[in-house]
Design an enzyme around this catalytic site. Structure first.
Site, PDB file in Angstrom:
ATOM      1  N   GLU A 239       0.852  -1.188   0.000  1.00 24.40           N
ATOM      2  CA  GLU A 239       0.000   0.000   0.000  1.00 24.40           C
ATOM      3  C   GLU A 239       0.888   1.239   0.000  1.00 24.40           C
ATOM      4  OE1 GLU A 239      -2.826   2.281   3.263  1.00 24.40           O
ATOM      5  OE2 GLU A 239      -2.332   0.173   3.532  1.00 24.40           O
TER       6      GLU A 239
ATOM      7  N   GLU B 277      -2.990  11.040   3.030  1.00 26.80           N
ATOM      8  CA  GLU B 277      -3.979  10.880   4.086  1.00 26.80           C
ATOM      9  C   GLU B 277      -3.987  12.217   4.795  1.00 26.80           C
ATOM     10  OE1 GLU B 277      -4.673   6.740   5.792  1.00 26.80           O
ATOM     11  OE2 GLU B 277      -2.501   6.961   5.887  1.00 26.80           O
TER      12      GLU B 277
END
EC number: 3.2.1.4
Length: 463
Positions: free
Chosen positions: A218, A223
């Site tokens: 990932e 974020e």
């Protein structure tokens, strides 16, 4: 990243012409993917528009038999309808989704995701959508970014403390794990995995009878919210991952006035994020040696937070998983682009924007505070483009995308939320699990911090 979820949805994978009776498309509402124009760029030819769309995750969808009995109960499966993979595939229909009701709108090259939507019973429901970039062939677009860059514009101004607008890469299968028991595949958002190794009812498109987590590499490109953000690689082996990762967070790295409303990167306005995956020979065939973050706003390059550049060139916590070399291999083979918005009932997103990580208080990110004060919270992604380093923000040559609206290494380890797991044996439904609907006989009491939200006559969910 975003947590796994489950929402009532609908159908329409028929166009790919490879369906058989196995987790068959339902007939309640057609599955119509919102179109989202993206751009692939080269230094010689500029940026060329791609025929792409987005698809909502499989776990958000209602699955039922021919009599509309739910195929999922108490966070797992109805063992009468799904005693094994073959029987489940024969019995169960997976439905499409009303994307607008699920908080998703797309127009041209712009994608907007909402955390909350008005509820038919009054107030708001948390929808927290997670979507994947889909090609015209009904399979995921595989971005091969080793030695390349990814750029996009983002508006985080409506995301307060505790919200997380995420844009990241996951090493999912191109077809979403489609197989003889699941022909819906990527066209219905199947096959999700990430470095938190989530335990889901379906594992890569197949009934997860063993209760295993599904781990994969990932790469968290963004974020963030209006107060803080992180860039974090998470490398994996076949069965385990560097779940915390080694991220670059400007605030956590000692630059508290770099990212936020009115700061160097002014999050009250739209800005551009450029992420470059640098190799030892400067080409996609090389070994990944560093990841660099850059920003532009109002058409102007913004100096890095750190004088030597905002670059990740090592990750000690990932050494057991192959470090950046492993991530480079994943980027070379191709990864799926993921979009999401979510908040956190357990940790209030403190790992992202509180304490060492950001200016928010330890309780500011409580979803109840967000709902009370910011029910319209949302994130806007636009002008997504990828290709040769330097090509995605170059205004010369070819047909560029529309303009955005008017080396030392520093890493910052974070403590992430726990991954989604199997439901408890007690009769309390988990977050995201089914809690009601015609024919449903499972647990109807939702776990603390969530309530049972009506989706349709056959499906309600703990949100």
């Amino acid at each position: 990243m975003a947590p796994s979820a489950t929402l009532p949805l609908t159908t329409a994978i028929l166009a790919i012409g490879r369906l058989v009776a196995a987790q068959q498309p339902g007939t309640s509402t057609p599955e119509v993917h919102p179109k989202l124009t993206t751009y692939k760029c080269t230094t010689s030819g500029g940026c060329v528009a791609q025929d792409t769309s987005v698809v909502l995750d499989w776990n958000y969808r209602w699955m039922h038999d021919a009599n509309y009995n739910s195929c999922t109960v108490n966070g797992g499966v109805n063992t009468t309808l799904c005693p094994d993979e073959a029987t489940c595939g024969k019995n169960c229909y997976i439905e499409g989704v009303d994307y607008a009701a699920s908080g998703v709108t797309a127009s041209g090259s712009t994608l907007t995701l909402n955390q909350y939507m008005p509820s038919s019973s009054g107030g708001y429901s948390s929808v927290s959508p997670r979507l994947y970039l889909l090609g015209p062939d009904g399979e995921y677009v595989m971005l091969k970014l080793n030695g390349q860059e990814l750029s996009f514009d983002v508006d985080l101004s409506a995301l307060p403390c505790g919200e997380n607008g995420s844009l990241y890469l996951s090493q999912m299968d191109e077809n979403g794990g489609a197989n003889q028991y699941n022909t819906a595949g990527a066209n219905y958002g199947s096959g999700y995995c990430d470095a938190q190794c989530p335990v889901q009812t379906w594992r890569n498109g197949t009934l997860n009878t063993s209760g295993q987590g599904f781990c994969c590499n990932e790469m968290d490109i963004l974020e963030g919210n209006s107060r803080a953000n992180a860039l974090t690689p998470h490398s994996c082996t076949a069965t385990a991952c560097d779940s915390a990762g080694c991220g670059f967070n400007p605030y956590g790295s000692g630059y508290p006035n770099y990212f936020g409303p009115g700061d160097t990167v002014d999050t009250s306005k739209t800005f551009t994020i450029i992420t470059q995956f640098n190799t030892d020979n400067g080409s996609p065939s090389g070994n990944l040696v560093s990841i660099t973050r850059k920003y532009r706003q109002n058409g102007v390059d913004i100096p890095s937070a750190k004088p030597g550049g905002d670059t990740i060139s090592s990750c000690p916590s990932a050494s057991a998983y192959g470090g950046l070399a492993t991530m480079g291999k994943a980027l070379s083979s191709g990864m799926v682009l993921v979009f999401s918005i979510w908040n956190d009932n357990s940790q209030y997103m403190n790992w992202l924007d509180s304490g060492r990580a950001g200016p928010c208080s330890s309780t500011e990110g409580n979803p109840s505070n967000i709902l009370a004060n910011n029910p319209g919270t949302h994130v806007v992604y636009s002008n997504i483009r990828w290709g040769d380093i330097g090509s995605t923000t170059n205004s010369t040559g070819g047909n560029p995308p529309p303009p955005p609206p008017p080396a030392s290494s520093t890493t910052f380890s974070t403590t992430r939320r726990s991954s989604t797991t199997s439901s408890s044996p007690s009769c309390t439904q988990t977050h995201w699990g089914q809690c009601g609907g015609i024919g449903y006989t499972g647990c109807k009491t939702c776990t603390s911090g969530t309530t049972c939200q009506y989706g349709n006559d056959y499906y309600s969910q703990c949100l």
